[in-house]
Enzyme design. Structure first.
Site, mmCIF file in Angstrom:
data_model
loop_
_atom_site.group_PDB
_atom_site.id
_atom_site.type_symbol
_atom_site.label_atom_id
_atom_site.label_comp_id
_atom_site.label_asym_id
_atom_site.label_seq_id
_atom_site.Cartn_x
_atom_site.Cartn_y
_atom_site.Cartn_z
ATOM 1 N N GLU A 8 -25.434 27.248 104.732
ATOM 2 C CA GLU A 8 -25.967 28.217 105.689
ATOM 3 C C GLU A 8 -27.272 28.824 105.174
ATOM 4 O O GLU A 8 -28.234 29.012 105.936
ATOM 5 C CB GLU A 8 -24.931 29.318 105.942
ATOM 6 N N SER B 132 -13.140 35.820 102.365
ATOM 7 C CA SER B 132 -13.138 37.063 103.139
ATOM 8 C C SER B 132 -12.011 37.956 102.646
ATOM 9 O O SER B 132 -10.899 37.488 102.387
ATOM 10 C CB SER B 132 -12.946 36.752 104.625
ATOM 11 N N SER C 40 -54.526 40.689 93.391
ATOM 12 C CA SER C 40 -53.658 39.527 93.581
ATOM 13 C C SER C 40 -52.869 39.195 92.324
ATOM 14 O O SER C 40 -52.144 38.206 92.280
ATOM 15 C CB SER C 40 -54.495 38.304 93.985
ATOM 16 N N LYS D 174 -10.112 31.848 105.129
ATOM 17 C CA LYS D 174 -11.482 31.356 105.291
ATOM 18 C C LYS D 174 -12.092 30.847 103.995
ATOM 19 O O LYS D 174 -11.882 31.412 102.928
ATOM 20 C CB LYS D 174 -12.375 32.462 105.848
ATOM 21 N N ASN E 239 -64.481 30.927 92.251
ATOM 22 C CA ASN E 239 -64.161 30.065 93.393
ATOM 23 C C ASN E 239 -63.674 28.695 92.939
ATOM 24 O O ASN E 239 -62.609 28.226 93.364
ATOM 25 C CB ASN E 239 -65.390 29.915 94.295
ATOM 26 N N ASN F 227 -16.053 30.104 103.346
ATOM 27 C CA ASN F 227 -17.348 30.180 104.008
ATOM 28 C C ASN F 227 -18.375 29.253 103.344
ATOM 29 O O ASN F 227 -18.584 29.334 102.131
ATOM 30 C CB ASN F 227 -17.879 31.613 103.980
ATOM 31 N N HIS G 132 -24.910 13.955 121.148
ATOM 32 C CA HIS G 132 -24.667 15.132 122.008
ATOM 33 C C HIS G 132 -23.420 15.900 121.569
ATOM 34 O O HIS G 132 -22.747 16.526 122.388
ATOM 35 C CB HIS G 132 -24.526 14.714 123.478
#
Length: 309
Positions: free
Chosen positions: A291, A278, A24, A284, A111, A286, A157
């Site tokens: 995101e 892009s 580990s 664009k 432990n 982005n 909505h």
């Protein structure tokens, strides 16, 4: 292959693939500063109770501090043969101070050592995240103060419902962050309990002072039951739950930023320093950052599920 600390009754050695699988050290090396702090407190407690001499304790502390400096300088890099950070520190300590280094393990198991390290680590992480939440709230307040009279549509909505102040909208996230901050504070209190002295599961016959070592490490109390002390991970699950909620709140805000920056909404415009473009669609901008925040939310929630099972 190096002999393991637990291998006296074993005549053979582990298969190399199993050694690699079991190790580990690649994960728990991040606990090293907390492991050193816990070991220093334990060594001082052993001297206070007369289990070891003050001189031996001083040797242990000096050796542990030297390991800290080696690690910070990039000169302490144990491999998988060291198994875990606790064994790696103990082995290096013995190299530095001789056989007295082996006395550090007196009245302690890996432990309760692991349980102590994880609590110290998580306590520090909680403090850092709570401060970051305060910084986030400060930004939200600044946006609110300068946009009290800025009106935007409020949606239900995804349909326009009622006009609201942008300040009111931002302060909704302020309140979410406030609950996150409070929740982490409550979890910190349950994290800040010392399991040190619980041993492997049933304590130790040495005349240790658990309250003294807990005090040295800034713990508010000790576990009343040794079995619970070494097995409890409720605090880690609670933290991951709180972290998941933080990510849900950030994901909500991120989705609104993504929508608001679209040409269909056009409520906000992303600065060049916060967006990508892009090569074939130069119009664009982005919203990569929000995101990615939404994507990373799933990873945090996955950690919670992993811990639960």
């Amino acid at each position: 292959m190096t002999k393991k600390t637990w291998s006296d009754r074993f005549e053979g050695t582990l298969h190399p693939a199993i050694t690699l699988f079991n190790a580990s050290i690649g994960f728990d090396i991040e606990l090293i500063e907390h492991d050193l702090n816990g070991s220093i407190a334990h060594g001082k407690m052993l001297a206070k109770t007369g289990i070891i001499s003050p001189g031996e304790a001083e040797q242990l502390v000096q050796g542990l501090e030297q390991i800290r400096q080696e690690y910070r300088a990039g000169n302490f890099n144990p491999g998988v043969d060291q198994e875990d950070v606790h064994f790696a520190v103990e082995r290096r300590l013995t190299e530095l101070v001789g056989d007295v280094g082996k006395k550090l393990h007196t009245a302690r198991s890996r432990n309760d050592q692991v349980g102590t390290d994880v609590r110290l680590y998580l306590r520090a992480q909680i403090d850092d995240i709570r401060q970051r939440l305060r910084d986030f709230q400060a930004v939200l307040l600044q946006l609110a103060e300068t946009n009290v009279e800025t009106l935007i549509p409020g949606y239900t909505h995804l349909q326009r419902a009622q006009p609201v102040s942008l300040a009111h909208h931002m302060l909704a996230y302020f309140q979410m962050a406030q609950r996150d901050w409070q929740r982490l504070g409550e979890i910190r209190a349950r994290t800040n309990i010392s399991p040190l002295g619980s041993g492997a599961l049933a304590g130790t016959t040495f005349p240790i002072d658990r309250h003294y070592s807990a005090e040295l490490l800034g713990f508010e109390g000790i576990y009343a039951n040794s079995l619970d002390g070494v097995s409890d991970r409720d605090f880690a699950i609670e933290f991951l739950n709180a972290a998941s909620l933080i990510m849900v709140h950030l994901s909500r805000l991120s989705e609104e930023m993504i929508l608001w920056a679209s040409q269909e909404f056009s409520f906000i415009s992303l600065t060049d320093s916060c967006a990508t473009g892009s090569s074939i669609m130069p119009q664009k901008k982005n919203p990569d950052v929000p995101e990615l925040i939404r994507g990373k939310a799933g990873r945090v929630m996955g950690h919670l599920q992993g811990m639960l099972v």
